[in-house]
Design a protein around this motif. Structure first.
Motif, PDB file in Angstrom:
ATOM      1  N   THR A 145      58.301  32.513 -33.782  1.00  0.00           N
ATOM      2  CA  THR A 145      59.554  31.803 -34.039  1.00  0.00           C
ATOM      3  C   THR A 145      59.757  31.499 -35.512  1.00  0.00           C
ATOM      4  O   THR A 145      60.876  31.604 -36.022  1.00  0.00           O
ATOM      5  N   TYR A 146      58.676  31.149 -36.221  1.00  0.00           N
ATOM      6  CA  TYR A 146      58.825  30.610 -37.570  1.00  0.00           C
ATOM      7  C   TYR A 146      58.126  31.403 -38.678  1.00  0.00           C
ATOM      8  O   TYR A 146      58.585  31.407 -39.817  1.00  0.00           O
ATOM      9  N   GLU A 197      56.368  33.796 -41.472  1.00  0.00           N
ATOM     10  CA  GLU A 197      56.617  35.011 -42.262  1.00  0.00           C
ATOM     11  C   GLU A 197      55.321  35.789 -42.460  1.00  0.00           C
ATOM     12  O   GLU A 197      55.347  37.004 -42.633  1.00  0.00           O
ATOM     13  N   LYS A 241      55.156  40.931 -32.484  1.00  0.00           N
ATOM     14  CA  LYS A 241      56.392  41.595 -32.889  1.00  0.00           C
ATOM     15  C   LYS A 241      57.440  41.539 -31.770  1.00  0.00           C
ATOM     16  O   LYS A 241      58.633  41.312 -32.037  1.00  0.00           O
ATOM     17  N   ALA A 258      58.832  38.049 -31.597  1.00  0.00           N
ATOM     18  CA  ALA A 258      59.764  37.813 -32.704  1.00  0.00           C
ATOM     19  C   ALA A 258      61.132  38.413 -32.398  1.00  0.00           C
ATOM     20  O   ALA A 258      62.170  37.791 -32.639  1.00  0.00           O
ATOM     21  N   GLY A 291      65.118  36.693 -31.648  1.00  0.00           N
ATOM     22  CA  GLY A 291      66.254  37.051 -32.476  1.00  0.00           C
ATOM     23  C   GLY A 291      65.913  37.346 -33.919  1.00  0.00           C
ATOM     24  O   GLY A 291      66.792  37.380 -34.780  1.00  0.00           O
ATOM     25  N   ARG A 292      64.629  37.591 -34.190  1.00  0.00           N
ATOM     26  CA  ARG A 292      64.194  37.882 -35.550  1.00  0.00           C
ATOM     27  C   ARG A 292      63.935  39.374 -35.719  1.00  0.00           C
ATOM     28  O   ARG A 292      63.649  40.084 -34.749  1.00  0.00           O
ATOM     29  N   ASP A 293      63.992  39.845 -36.957  1.00  0.00           N
ATOM     30  CA  ASP A 293      63.595  41.206 -37.278  1.00  0.00           C
ATOM     31  C   ASP A 293      62.072  41.252 -37.268  1.00  0.00           C
ATOM     32  O   ASP A 293      61.428  40.571 -38.080  1.00  0.00           O
ATOM     33  N   SER A 305      60.054  41.326 -40.422  1.00  0.00           N
ATOM     34  CA  SER A 305      59.999  40.172 -41.319  1.00  0.00           C
ATOM     35  C   SER A 305      58.725  39.367 -41.140  1.00  0.00           C
ATOM     36  O   SER A 305      58.497  38.402 -41.880  1.00  0.00           O
ATOM     37  N   LEU A 306      57.885  39.720 -40.167  1.00  0.00           N
ATOM     38  CA  LEU A 306      56.587  39.087 -39.987  1.00  0.00           C
ATOM     39  C   LEU A 306      55.503  40.021 -40.498  1.00  0.00           C
ATOM     40  O   LEU A 306      55.408  41.171 -40.054  1.00  0.00           O
ATOM     41  N   GLN A 349      62.713  42.524 -45.723  1.00  0.00           N
ATOM     42  CA  GLN A 349      62.850  41.257 -46.417  1.00  0.00           C
ATOM     43  C   GLN A 349      63.320  41.471 -47.848  1.00  0.00           C
ATOM     44  O   GLN A 349      63.173  42.536 -48.427  1.00  0.00           O
ATOM     45  N   PRO A 364      64.721  33.348 -45.861  1.00  0.00           N
ATOM     46  CA  PRO A 364      65.111  33.791 -44.526  1.00  0.00           C
ATOM     47  C   PRO A 364      66.078  32.829 -43.885  1.00  0.00           C
ATOM     48  O   PRO A 364      66.030  31.636 -44.129  1.00  0.00           O
TER      49      PRO A 364
END
Length: 447
Positions: A235-236, A238, A258, A261, A265-267, A270-271, A441, A446
């Motif tokens: 969720t949070y 990077e 992944k 993530a 709703g995240r790319d 980006s992690l 990124q 973000p």
């Protein structure tokens, strides 16, 4: 030296490297070696030199773990300097490398943490990161007015709210809030917002009394292995510090985080996922194995056997050190903590170690990946994990300091550069910029 190495710079995804600096090294007997930096562990100059070595190797960041209790002082050094204080000093001795400190959401208040981290980001010119943890031991809780740690689920719920408050405080200042008009107006108050947070665990009015950090938000890291820890990371975070003994376990964790993530709703790009990695490097594999054996030889055998006995729930006192490890019960029949036991079974199955070798293996990195060999052989292992869905990079855990970090920077980094897997120069000035190289990124904050 690694910073001047050259080679074909292939476009696309590149490795990320983080140096996890801990005591005299991550091997449990590192402090006992005659040339260890034992007497200098309270000297900031030691850590400045280690950070400069990692920066010469073009690492993304250095990282300090932290704890809130002393542990067993007779067993060796654990904590010396408080990480944020140390990193503020190291910021003045370095130019580009990121600076990541551990902060416990169980014991810290978010306003205090946000203020210190924003200050570190200003001091370093945008290189601060924070690894948010929920802490592990009741002894830590007793140093903070608690009889024991709160339940696991409660700690993670607090951690999620802690992060939200950090973000709200950092976001409370617009980048152009400071007008600096000497005629009479220092700041535009319309661009500074109170937070007015009233949640289950925290009540924080804000705004923060430190202006907007250079990165907007210092970079958030997480090291969750449990179900709520994985959710928090997905969720949070990077950057994610992971534990994986072998490639299959790394691939499973990587895919899970992944996917989580993406569901949040995240790319997923980006992690940056970085399993821990212990390395012994030599001009030949025999030389690397000799370095590992020399460290293992300094282990206090009785203590190490007792520790192993606790892991496997067996009396190990009579085990023959140079014989194979006696047969252990299958994981399905084991009634103790399952994660460590499963890792021990995997080590025994894959490496067929003697008891002495197993003790050394567990003393340096525990369940983390270990690679021993020539620079090319270590680079082969790194490349395999990187290209086969096990890692975006690695959280290097040098077993011996400064030797193991020096070896990696001088011998392995040039091979990775020659293969086009790792940067040959810094192209960003912030920690977020380092992590964002060759991904979706950017230098920006973000959403």
């Amino acid at each position: 030296m690694a910073a001047s190495a050259s080679g074909p710079q292939k476009p696309g995804r590149r490795l990320h490297l983080n140096a996890f600096l801990h005591g005299c090294g991550h091997h449990g007997a590192a402090w006992r070696l005659p040339d260890s930096p034992l007497e200098g562990l309270a000297d900031i100059g030691l850590y400045e030199r280690l950070a400069q070595t990692a920066e010469r190797g073009l690492f993304d960041a250095i990282f300090f773990a932290d704890g809130q209790s002393v542990g067993d002082p007779s067993a060796g050094p654990l904590w010396h300097l408080e990480p944020l204080t140390a990193l503020a000093a190291i910021a003045r001795a370095t130019e580009r490398i990121g600076l990541v400190a551990t902060v416990s959401s169980t014991f810290y208040e978010p306003f205090h943490a946000a203020r210190m981290l924003a200050s570190l980001d200003h001091i370093s010119g945008g290189r601060a990161g924070v690894n948010v943890v929920t802490s592990m031991f009741d002894a830590e809780a007793r140093n903070h007015g608690m009889d024991s740690l709160p339940p696991h689920g409660e700690r993670y719920a607090r951690a999620a709210e802690f992060i939200e408050v950090l973000y709200g405080l950092w976001d409370g200042w617009d980048a152009d809030a400071i007008v600096a008009d000497r005629a009479g107006r220092y700041a535009d108050t319309s661009r500074i917002r109170p937070l007015l947070h009233a949640g289950q665990h925290f009540s924080v009015d804000g705004p923060l009394n430190v202006p907007r950090p250079p990165q907007g938000r210092p970079v958030l890291f997480q090291a969750g292995a449990s179900e709520p820890g994985r959710e928090l990371a997905a969720t949070y975070a990077e950057g994610v510090y992971a534990v994986a003994y072998d490639l299959p376990s790394a691939q499973a964790y990587y895919s899970d985080i992944k996917c989580r993530a993406a569901a949040a709703g995240r790319d997923p790009a980006s992690l940056v996922i970085m399993p821990g990695l212990v390395t012994y490097v030599g001009a030949t594999r025999e030389e690397a194995l000799a370095k590992q054996a020399a460290a293992d030889a300094h282990l206090p055998v009785e203590t190490a056997l007792a520790r192993l006995g606790g892991f496997v729930r067996r009396d190990t006192g009579g085990w023959e050190l140079d014989a194979p490890v006696p047969a252990l019960a299958p994981a399905s029949d084991f009634k103790g903590p399952a994660g460590r036991y499963a890792t021990i079974l995997r080590i025994i199955e894959a490496e067929r170690p003697t008891v002495r070798q197993l003790l050394g293996r567990l003393a340096a990195g525990g369940g983390h990946a270990t690679m021993v060999g020539t620079p090319g052989q270590v680079a082969d292992g790194i490349q395999q994990w990187f290209e086969q869905g096990g890692a975006d990079g690695f959280n290097l855990m040098p077993p011996l300091l400064p030797e193991s970090l020096d070896d990696f920077v001088e011998m392995v980094v040039p091979v990775l550069q020659e293969r086009g897997l790792f940067r040959t120069e810094y192209t960003a000035t912030t920690l977020r910029g380092h992590l964002g190289e060759a991904s979706s990124q950017t230098e920006g904050v973000p959403a």
